[in-house]
Design a protein around this motif. Structure first.
Motif, PDB file in Angstrom:
ATOM      1  N   ALA A 178      29.751  12.480 -19.230  1.00 30.86           N
ATOM      2  CA  ALA A 178      28.435  11.826 -19.305  1.00 30.86           C
ATOM      3  C   ALA A 178      27.373  12.647 -18.588  1.00 30.86           C
ATOM      4  O   ALA A 178      26.241  12.767 -19.072  1.00 30.86           O
ATOM      5  CB  ALA A 178      28.518  10.425 -18.713  1.00 30.86           C
ATOM      6  N   LEU A 179      27.726  13.218 -17.445  1.00 32.46           N
ATOM      7  CA  LEU A 179      26.761  14.030 -16.708  1.00 32.46           C
ATOM      8  C   LEU A 179      26.432  15.312 -17.470  1.00 32.46           C
ATOM      9  O   LEU A 179      25.279  15.742 -17.505  1.00 32.46           O
ATOM     10  CB  LEU A 179      27.286  14.349 -15.307  1.00 32.46           C
ATOM     11  CG  LEU A 179      27.484  13.146 -14.382  1.00 32.46           C
ATOM     12  CD1 LEU A 179      28.050  13.592 -13.044  1.00 32.46           C
ATOM     13  CD2 LEU A 179      26.196  12.376 -14.203  1.00 32.46           C
ATOM     14  N   VAL A 180      27.441  15.920 -18.086  1.00 31.23           N
ATOM     15  CA  VAL A 180      27.206  17.119 -18.898  1.00 31.23           C
ATOM     16  C   VAL A 180      26.330  16.775 -20.094  1.00 31.23           C
ATOM     17  O   VAL A 180      25.392  17.503 -20.430  1.00 31.23           O
ATOM     18  CB  VAL A 180      28.539  17.772 -19.320  1.00 31.23           C
ATOM     19  CG1 VAL A 180      28.321  18.845 -20.377  1.00 31.23           C
ATOM     20  CG2 VAL A 180      29.256  18.353 -18.098  1.00 31.23           C
ATOM     21  N   ALA A 181      26.608  15.638 -20.728  1.00 29.75           N
ATOM     22  CA  ALA A 181      25.790  15.204 -21.872  1.00 29.75           C
ATOM     23  C   ALA A 181      24.337  14.969 -21.460  1.00 29.75           C
ATOM     24  O   ALA A 181      23.421  15.142 -22.267  1.00 29.75           O
ATOM     25  CB  ALA A 181      26.375  13.934 -22.486  1.00 29.75           C
ATOM     26  N   ALA A 182      24.128  14.600 -20.191  1.00 23.72           N
ATOM     27  CA  ALA A 182      22.770  14.375 -19.688  1.00 23.72           C
ATOM     28  C   ALA A 182      22.103  15.676 -19.225  1.00 23.72           C
ATOM     29  O   ALA A 182      20.971  15.642 -18.750  1.00 23.72           O
ATOM     30  CB  ALA A 182      22.800  13.365 -18.545  1.00 23.72           C
ATOM     31  N   GLY A 183      22.825  16.799 -19.337  1.00 25.57           N
ATOM     32  CA  GLY A 183      22.202  18.086 -19.036  1.00 25.57           C
ATOM     33  C   GLY A 183      22.749  18.841 -17.842  1.00 25.57           C
ATOM     34  O   GLY A 183      22.303  19.955 -17.562  1.00 25.57           O
ATOM     35  N   ALA A 184      23.716  18.268 -17.130  1.00 24.11           N
ATOM     36  CA  ALA A 184      24.278  18.966 -15.972  1.00 24.11           C
ATOM     37  C   ALA A 184      25.275  20.026 -16.429  1.00 24.11           C
ATOM     38  O   ALA A 184      25.978  19.838 -17.433  1.00 24.11           O
ATOM     39  CB  ALA A 184      24.979  17.976 -15.040  1.00 24.11           C
ATOM     40  N   ARG A 185      25.333  21.130 -15.697  1.00 23.56           N
ATOM     41  CA  ARG A 185      26.375  22.124 -15.948  1.00 23.56           C
ATOM     42  C   ARG A 185      27.709  21.513 -15.514  1.00 23.56           C
ATOM     43  O   ARG A 185      27.744  20.706 -14.581  1.00 23.56           O
ATOM     44  CB  ARG A 185      26.084  23.406 -15.168  1.00 23.56           C
ATOM     45  CG  ARG A 185      24.826  24.118 -15.716  1.00 23.56           C
ATOM     46  CD  ARG A 185      24.387  25.227 -14.813  1.00 23.56           C
ATOM     47  NE  ARG A 185      23.808  24.573 -13.621  1.00 23.56           N
ATOM     48  CZ  ARG A 185      23.457  25.211 -12.525  1.00 23.56           C
ATOM     49  NH1 ARG A 185      23.620  26.504 -12.413  1.00 23.56           N
ATOM     50  NH2 ARG A 185      22.942  24.557 -11.501  1.00 23.56           N
ATOM     51  N   PRO A 186      28.801  21.875 -16.170  1.00 27.49           N
ATOM     52  CA  PRO A 186      30.089  21.252 -15.859  1.00 27.49           C
ATOM     53  C   PRO A 186      30.482  21.317 -14.381  1.00 27.49           C
ATOM     54  O   PRO A 186      30.941  20.323 -13.816  1.00 27.49           O
ATOM     55  CB  PRO A 186      31.082  22.006 -16.743  1.00 27.49           C
ATOM     56  CG  PRO A 186      30.256  22.431 -17.920  1.00 27.49           C
ATOM     57  CD  PRO A 186      28.906  22.760 -17.335  1.00 27.49           C
ATOM     58  N   TRP A 187      30.296  22.458 -13.730  1.00 24.89           N
ATOM     59  CA  TRP A 187      30.698  22.542 -12.323  1.00 24.89           C
ATOM     60  C   TRP A 187      29.807  21.688 -11.438  1.00 24.89           C
ATOM     61  O   TRP A 187      30.274  21.122 -10.449  1.00 24.89           O
ATOM     62  CB  TRP A 187      30.764  23.994 -11.826  1.00 24.89           C
ATOM     63  CG  TRP A 187      29.449  24.658 -11.571  1.00 24.89           C
ATOM     64  CD1 TRP A 187      28.727  25.426 -12.438  1.00 24.89           C
ATOM     65  CD2 TRP A 187      28.708  24.632 -10.345  1.00 24.89           C
ATOM     66  NE1 TRP A 187      27.568  25.865 -11.838  1.00 24.89           N
ATOM     67  CE2 TRP A 187      27.532  25.398 -10.539  1.00 24.89           C
ATOM     68  CE3 TRP A 187      28.900  24.026  -9.103  1.00 24.89           C
ATOM     69  CZ2 TRP A 187      26.571  25.583  -9.550  1.00 24.89           C
ATOM     70  CZ3 TRP A 187      27.942  24.214  -8.117  1.00 24.89           C
ATOM     71  CH2 TRP A 187      26.801  24.983  -8.349  1.00 24.89           C
ATOM     72  N   VAL A 188      28.540  21.558 -11.818  1.00 25.99           N
ATOM     73  CA  VAL A 188      27.630  20.703 -11.048  1.00 25.99           C
ATOM     74  C   VAL A 188      28.001  19.238 -11.260  1.00 25.99           C
ATOM     75  O   VAL A 188      28.020  18.452 -10.307  1.00 25.99           O
ATOM     76  CB  VAL A 188      26.156  20.968 -11.435  1.00 25.99           C
ATOM     77  CG1 VAL A 188      25.225  19.969 -10.765  1.00 25.99           C
ATOM     78  CG2 VAL A 188      25.761  22.397 -11.071  1.00 25.99           C
ATOM     79  N   ALA A 189      28.329  18.872 -12.492  1.00 27.21           N
ATOM     80  CA  ALA A 189      28.747  17.498 -12.776  1.00 27.21           C
ATOM     81  C   ALA A 189      29.979  17.140 -11.949  1.00 27.21           C
ATOM     82  O   ALA A 189      30.041  16.059 -11.349  1.00 27.21           O
ATOM     83  CB  ALA A 189      29.036  17.330 -14.266  1.00 27.21           C
ATOM     84  N   ALA A 190      30.935  18.038 -11.871  1.00 26.31           N
ATOM     85  CA  ALA A 190      32.133  17.790 -11.077  1.00 26.31           C
ATOM     86  C   ALA A 190      31.797  17.687  -9.593  1.00 26.31           C
ATOM     87  O   ALA A 190      32.340  16.833  -8.876  1.00 26.31           O
ATOM     88  CB  ALA A 190      33.159  18.889 -11.319  1.00 26.31           C
TER      89      ALA A 190
END
Length: 104
Positions: free
Chosen positions: A75-87
């Motif tokens: 969900a965070l990646v879909a909202a525009g976050a990079r995967p490592w930042v979302a994690a």
């Protein structure tokens, strides 16, 4: 002294901004505090504090709805976050919740 009709300016409005120097109140989720955790851990490469706080609130909302780690990160990646930042945001939000609670 006029206190603005009892309204607080800054923070969540649930406490006085200066109280955050030591820690957020127990049971109050503070997305900005979580953003600060991410920045402390990963530095400015993680992104802008405002965007990190938005991601932290999304992570908290998804967790409250019962989402697992993969769903929150997606969900965070879909909202525009990079995967490592979302994690990193999810990890910080979970750490915050474990330490202070979330108000649920």
């Amino acid at each position: 002294m006029d206190t603005g009709g009892g309204r607080h300016w800054g923070g969540s409005g649930r406490y006085v901004e200066g109280e955050r120097v030591f820690a957020p109140p127990s049971g109050v989720f503070d997305a900005d505090w979580v953003a600060g955790i991410v920045l402390d851990r990963h530095g400015p490469a993680a992104g802008e504090r405002v965007e990190l706080a938005r991601a932290a609130q999304r992570a908290r909302d998804a967790r409250a709805a019962g989402a697992d780690d993969a769903a929150v990160v997606a969900a965070l990646v879909a909202a525009g976050a990079r995967p490592w930042v979302a994690a990193a945001v999810l990890r910080a939000a979970d750490d915050f919740a474990a330490a202070y609670g979330t108000g649920d």
